[in-house]
Every structure is written in C-alpha cells, then in structure tokens.
Design a protein around this motif. Structure first.
Motif, PDB file in Angstrom:
ATOM      1  N   ALA A 353       0.829  -1.206   0.000  1.00 46.03           N
ATOM      2  CA  ALA A 353       0.000   0.000   0.000  1.00 46.03           C
ATOM      3  C   ALA A 353       0.863   1.256   0.000  1.00 46.03           C
ATOM      4  CB  ALA A 353      -0.932  -0.010   1.217  1.00 46.03           C
ATOM      5  N   LEU A 354       1.983   1.201   0.721  1.00 48.11           N
ATOM      6  CA  LEU A 354       2.913   2.332   0.730  1.00 48.11           C
ATOM      7  C   LEU A 354       3.478   2.563  -0.670  1.00 48.11           C
ATOM      8  CD1 LEU A 354       4.580   4.406   2.441  1.00 48.11           C
ATOM      9  CD2 LEU A 354       6.311   2.615   2.645  1.00 48.11           C
ATOM     10  N   ALA A 355       3.874   1.475  -1.348  1.00 48.35           N
ATOM     11  CA  ALA A 355       4.402   1.592  -2.706  1.00 48.35           C
ATOM     12  C   ALA A 355       3.348   2.167  -3.644  1.00 48.35           C
ATOM     13  CB  ALA A 355       4.858   0.218  -3.201  1.00 48.35           C
ATOM     14  N   LEU A 356       2.107   1.728  -3.476  1.00 49.56           N
ATOM     15  CA  LEU A 356       1.025   2.218  -4.320  1.00 49.56           C
ATOM     16  C   LEU A 356       0.811   3.721  -4.137  1.00 49.56           C
ATOM     17  CD1 LEU A 356      -0.800   0.789  -6.360  1.00 49.56           C
ATOM     18  CD2 LEU A 356      -2.531   0.571  -4.564  1.00 49.56           C
ATOM     19  N   SER A 357       0.935   4.204  -2.902  1.00 46.63           N
ATOM     20  CA  SER A 357       0.764   5.637  -2.660  1.00 46.63           C
ATOM     21  C   SER A 357       1.894   6.440  -3.296  1.00 46.63           C
ATOM     22  CB  SER A 357       0.702   5.905  -1.157  1.00 46.63           C
ATOM     23  OG  SER A 357       1.958   5.681  -0.540  1.00 46.63           O
ATOM     24  N   TYR A 358       3.128   5.906  -3.254  1.00 48.74           N
ATOM     25  CA  TYR A 358       4.256   6.592  -3.889  1.00 48.74           C
ATOM     26  C   TYR A 358       4.058   6.678  -5.403  1.00 48.74           C
ATOM     27  CZ  TYR A 358       6.975   6.249   0.450  1.00 48.74           C
ATOM     28  OH  TYR A 358       7.430   6.370   1.737  1.00 48.74           O
ATOM     29  N   ILE A 359       3.622   5.570  -5.999  1.00 49.34           N
ATOM     30  CA  ILE A 359       3.421   5.548  -7.461  1.00 49.34           C
ATOM     31  C   ILE A 359       2.283   6.490  -7.850  1.00 49.34           C
ATOM     32  CG2 ILE A 359       2.670   4.091  -9.383  1.00 49.34           C
ATOM     33  CD1 ILE A 359       4.140   1.770  -7.970  1.00 49.34           C
ATOM     34  N   LEU A 366      -0.721  11.935 -17.284  1.00 54.76           N
ATOM     35  CA  LEU A 366      -1.050  11.528 -18.649  1.00 54.76           C
ATOM     36  C   LEU A 366      -0.456  10.164 -19.002  1.00 54.76           C
ATOM     37  CD1 LEU A 366      -0.614  14.954 -20.498  1.00 54.76           C
ATOM     38  CD2 LEU A 366      -2.716  13.906 -19.616  1.00 54.76           C
ATOM     39  N   HIS A 367       0.266   9.555 -18.071  1.00 54.72           N
ATOM     40  CA  HIS A 367       0.891   8.260 -18.343  1.00 54.72           C
ATOM     41  C   HIS A 367       0.473   7.266 -17.256  1.00 54.72           C
ATOM     42  CE1 HIS A 367       3.428  11.009 -20.679  1.00 54.72           C
ATOM     43  NE2 HIS A 367       3.678   9.955 -21.472  1.00 54.72           N
ATOM     44  N   PRO A 368      -0.648   6.585 -17.456  1.00 57.24           N
ATOM     45  CA  PRO A 368      -1.096   5.603 -16.456  1.00 57.24           C
ATOM     46  C   PRO A 368      -0.060   4.496 -16.276  1.00 57.24           C
ATOM     47  CG  PRO A 368      -2.843   6.102 -18.031  1.00 57.24           C
ATOM     48  CD  PRO A 368      -1.585   6.704 -18.580  1.00 57.24           C
ATOM     49  N   TYR A 369      -0.031   3.914 -15.081  1.00 60.88           N
ATOM     50  CA  TYR A 369       0.948   2.870 -14.744  1.00 60.88           C
ATOM     51  C   TYR A 369       0.338   1.508 -15.079  1.00 60.88           C
ATOM     52  CZ  TYR A 369       5.103   1.244 -12.270  1.00 60.88           C
ATOM     53  OH  TYR A 369       6.324   0.702 -11.960  1.00 60.88           O
ATOM     54  N   PRO A 370       0.948   0.734 -16.000  1.00 58.38           N
ATOM     55  CA  PRO A 370       0.387  -0.569 -16.396  1.00 58.38           C
ATOM     56  C   PRO A 370       0.306  -1.520 -15.196  1.00 58.38           C
ATOM     57  CG  PRO A 370       2.081   0.140 -17.947  1.00 58.38           C
ATOM     58  CD  PRO A 370       2.171   1.061 -16.765  1.00 58.38           C
ATOM     59  N   LEU A 371      -0.801  -2.235 -15.086  1.00 61.28           N
ATOM     60  CA  LEU A 371      -0.971  -3.164 -13.970  1.00 61.28           C
ATOM     61  C   LEU A 371      -0.008  -4.343 -14.061  1.00 61.28           C
ATOM     62  CD1 LEU A 371      -4.804  -3.401 -13.236  1.00 61.28           C
ATOM     63  CD2 LEU A 371      -3.099  -1.810 -12.377  1.00 61.28           C
ATOM     64  N   VAL A 372       0.417  -4.702 -15.284  1.00 65.61           N
ATOM     65  CA  VAL A 372       1.362  -5.807 -15.410  1.00 65.61           C
ATOM     66  C   VAL A 372       2.703  -5.433 -14.791  1.00 65.61           C
ATOM     67  CG1 VAL A 372       2.087  -5.058 -17.728  1.00 65.61           C
ATOM     68  CG2 VAL A 372       2.386  -7.456 -17.029  1.00 65.61           C
ATOM     69  N   ASP A 373       3.098  -4.181 -14.948  1.00 66.84           N
ATOM     70  CA  ASP A 373       4.336  -3.724 -14.310  1.00 66.84           C
ATOM     71  C   ASP A 373       4.144  -3.556 -12.804  1.00 66.84           C
ATOM     72  OD1 ASP A 373       5.483  -3.645 -16.804  1.00 66.84           O
ATOM     73  OD2 ASP A 373       5.135  -1.487 -17.106  1.00 66.84           O
ATOM     74  N   LEU A 374       2.945  -3.129 -12.437  1.00 67.40           N
ATOM     75  CA  LEU A 374       2.660  -2.952 -11.011  1.00 67.40           C
ATOM     76  C   LEU A 374       2.651  -4.292 -10.285  1.00 67.40           C
ATOM     77  CD1 LEU A 374       2.019  -0.702  -9.018  1.00 67.40           C
ATOM     78  CD2 LEU A 374      -0.404  -1.055  -9.481  1.00 67.40           C
ATOM     79  N   SER A 375       2.157  -5.327 -10.959  1.00 67.60           N
ATOM     80  CA  SER A 375       2.135  -6.653 -10.329  1.00 67.60           C
ATOM     81  C   SER A 375       3.553  -7.170 -10.104  1.00 67.60           C
ATOM     82  CB  SER A 375       1.348  -7.639 -11.193  1.00 67.60           C
ATOM     83  OG  SER A 375       2.031  -7.909 -12.410  1.00 67.60           O
ATOM     84  N   MET A 376       4.482  -6.867 -11.018  1.00 69.38           N
ATOM     85  CA  MET A 376       5.870  -7.273 -10.827  1.00 69.38           C
ATOM     86  C   MET A 376       6.525  -6.492  -9.698  1.00 69.38           C
ATOM     87  SD  MET A 376       7.100  -7.654 -14.818  1.00 69.38           S
ATOM     88  CE  MET A 376       8.768  -8.087 -14.309  1.00 69.38           C
TER      89      MET A 376
END
Length: 429
Positions: A353-359, A366-376
């Motif tokens: 959750a901390l990492a998610l808040s930083y991201i 304008l550049h959404p973060y891909p979930l495939v990269d987020l899962s890694m």
C-alpha cells in the motif's frame, strides 16, 4: 617538664593539615561521583548506539556478564509465566527435587475428574462420548493453580512422556476435520501444560530446546493462520493470546540456547529463531517483546550476528523502517524462510500500500501505470492488483486492447483500515 614532654610525645598536637585531608576525602568522593556519572553517561549513549560498524565483540566483559546472568535472566523470565509458586518464585529458582512419575499423557485423577465434569475436548472423547475418554486420548490441561498440588509426582509427566505428548498434540495440526480455531484452542492449551511440567521439574537440557523449538513453530504458524482466518472477536482474542505465548516461549528458548552452550558454537536452528525475535520487533509502534533491540543485539555472539538468517532479519528491519518497499519485497522473495514469512506476511500488504501511494503521487497524470508492471513491482498476481487498488481507494482503467492500467494523481487514495485481504506473493524469476 618531663611529664609535659612525655605528654607531647604521646599525644601529638592537632595538625593544621587535617582539614586538607578532609578536603582530600571530599575531593575523592566527588571524583568517584563524577566517574560514576561518566560511566552512566557512556552507557546511556552506548546502549542506544545503532551504528552498524560497531562490533558487539568489542565489549570485553559482555561474555562473562551474559554467561553468569543467563540463568538468572531465564529465572526472571519464567517468573512471568502463569506457573509460579505461592511465594512468587519461579520454578527455575527452586531446586529440581521433583521428578514426575505420571506414565500417561494425563494423570489418572484428572482424567476421572474431567470425565465426571464432562470437561473433555472433542479430540479426547471416546467414540464422541463427552463423558468418556481413555489414557490414549486424554491430555493434561493447563492449570494456573497446578503448583498447589505440584508436590505430587504422579501429577507431573517426566521428560519421555512429555516428548510423546508433544508429538501427539502437534499431530492434530494436520487434520482437516475441524476448523483451525478449534484445533488451535486444543494445541494451545496442551502445549502450555507441557511447558508447565518442564518448568516444574527444572528441565533445561537440549531435549527441552527441541521441544521449545517445536512449540515456537506452532505459535508462529498459528500467527499467520489466525490473521488470515475469520475476522471475528474470538479469532482476534485468540491471536492476541497466541502472540503472548509466542513471546514467552521464544524468549525462554533463546535463553535455553545460552544455558546449554559449551564451546561457543550456536545450535543448528538457533540463528533462525534469533531472527524471529528481530522480526517480531519490526514495527517500532507495536508492543515490544522482551528487551529493546539496541540492548539485545549487544548480547549476541558473533556467529549468531553473522549468520545469514540474522543478516536477513537486520536487512528487513532496515528496509521497513526506511520505507524501502522494493528492497523489502525483493529480499523477502529471495531469502525468507517459511517461519520468517509467517511473521512478515502482515507487513507485506502494508508495504504494498505504501508503494502504491508513492506511485500514485509521483507518477505522470497523462501516463497511467500498467498493472502488469505494477504486479511485478508489488510481487503479486496481476489478477489481484486491481482488487488491491480498489481496496486502497484507487480506480483502474483499460484501453481498447484490454490492457489495464492505474491512472496516477488520484486524490482518493486511503490505506485500508483493519486487516488487508490476503494476497499471493509471487517471487521474481
């Protein structure tokens, strides 16, 4: 005149230097007080010294202090258990005059009484009858007032019977016929009774070490299972009690290692159990277990400090307190043992959750973060990332090709209150 002369020789006049002698005594006292203050000041600073380059072996007298005080420390520790005598002393303070002679897992008198009172656990009932059991099923219960009748050797099980009883009790952890809460309640109570009988007889040998290792493993795995079970008040209470007994059993185990040490070497599993003590102190806001880490590290021997298990624990401790989420997750994925992960699992989603808040806060709108990269990055299944984002108050979106991503700069982020939903932990290849 002769008399006067003799009196002068026998009784010399009062010297004017006497006041300076008195002053010298005062100066000496003052000097001692200053020295004591200096030593106290040095200790005050040294005990909170967290410099990683400081060698704990540099303290010349710590070995002798640890060796001479280890058994005293264990006595004080066991006094905190519920099985203390009437005079307030622990059983480790008493001479080992009592040797149990009970041949079965439960004393005959207790077995008969519990049959009359229908006080039989579901695993102790003969053919399901709540008023009937047998010597092969009944296991002695933990009793706070057990010391009142501890003079009866027939009520205390000797070491071979205790070893047999522990093996029998822990075998129920593999059964699937009952909910884990029911199994835990039975094993939790009967292992406390085993520890009580060990304490009454002052058994602190290497066989006691093996038994304590098994009981600590039970409490550690229960820590994980109770957190992932039903979030009802009963499970929460069981988890709290389990943590209490985990702390007591673990600290006693660490001191048993010290009491049985002969050549300075560490026992086979000692490093891992020392690392569990560190991991239980991971969150500085949580209730500490035993003495503070800054003091506890100074008592460890070099082989334990330099072991890979302790290096892992100290690395995890540093990453967690520095909020280094990538280092924290990657180190767990690469090095954590099963027992270590059981303690660390509640913190994994907290760090995610901390990492998610930083991201979310640091990304480009304008550049959404891909979930495939987020899962890694979060080391979890991609199918679980979307639900995890929603639990943190974030929405995800998909493009025309079906690729899911996380729009950043969302103002709705909030860390979930209470326990996180359990998510998988995927190790990087």
């Amino acid at each position: 005149m002769e008399r006067t002369e003799r009196q002068r020789r026998n009784h010399p006049p009062y010297r004017s230097a006497a006041p300076s002698d008195s002053a010298g005594s005062s100066t000496s006292t003052s000097r001692r007080s200053y020295s004591n203050r200096s030593r106290n000041t040095d200790y005050k600073h040294s005990k909170y010294n967290t410099n990683g380059n400081l060698s704990f072996e540099d303290d010349a007298d710590w070995r002798s202090r640890r060796s001479s005080d280890s058994k005293i420390y264990l006595q004080k520790l066991e006094a905190k258990e519920d099985d203390v005598g009437h005079d307030g002393r622990s059983h480790f303070d008493l001479p080992p005059v009592l040797v149990g002679t009970c041949p079965s897992m439960c004393p005959e008198a207790e077995r008969a009484q519990r049959e009359r009172l229908r006080d039989l656990a579901i695993f102790e009932r003969l053919h399901g009858n709540p008023r009937k059991t047998s010597p092969d099923l009944a296991v002695k219960k933990f009793c706070r007032t057990m010391v009142a009748k501890s003079d009866q050797a027939l009520d205390v099980r000797p070491l071979p019977v205790l070893e047999k009883t522990l093996k029998y009790v822990l075998s129920f952890l593999d059964t699937k016929e009952q909910p884990f809460e029911v199994i835990h309640d039975f094993v939790f109570d009967r292992t406390r009774s085993i520890r009580q009988d060990l304490s009454v007889q002052n058994i602190v040998n290497e066989k006691a070490i093996y038994m304590y290792e098994e009981m600590v493993r039970f409490h550690v795995t229960s820590h994980q299972k109770l957190l992932n079970g039903d979030s009802n008040s009963n499970a929460s209470s069981m988890h709290h009690l389990n943590m209490q007994q985990l702390s007591k059993a673990l600290i006693t185990l660490l001191n048993l290692y010290e009491i049985n040490r002969t050549n300075g070497a560490i026992f086979e599993n000692e490093a891992e159990f020392h690392s569990l003590y560190v991991l239980l102190h991971l969150d500085s806001n949580s209730q500490a277990t035993g003495e503070p880490l800054t003091l506890w590290f100074r008592t460890l021997r070099s082989p334990a400090i330099k072991s890979k298990e302790m290096c892992f624990a100290r690395t995890i401790l540093r990453y967690f307190r520095m909020c280094n989420y990538k280092g924290f997750l990657c180190t767990i994925g690469a090095e954590a043992s099963n027992l270590q992960y059981c303690i660390l699992e509640p913190y994994v989603n907290e760090i995610r959750a901390l990492a998610l808040s930083y991201i979310n806060n640091g990304g480009y709108k304008l550049h959404p973060y891909p979930l495939v990269d987020l899962s890694m990055l979060l080391m979890m299944e991609e199918s679980e990332v979307e639900s995890f984002c929603k639990a943190c108050g974030l929405v995800t979106s998909g493009d025309e090709l079906g690729n899911m991503s996380l729009p950043t700069k969302q103002t709705t982020f909030s860390c979930p209150k209470g326990a996180f939903q359990r998510c998988s932990f995927v190790k990087l290849k």
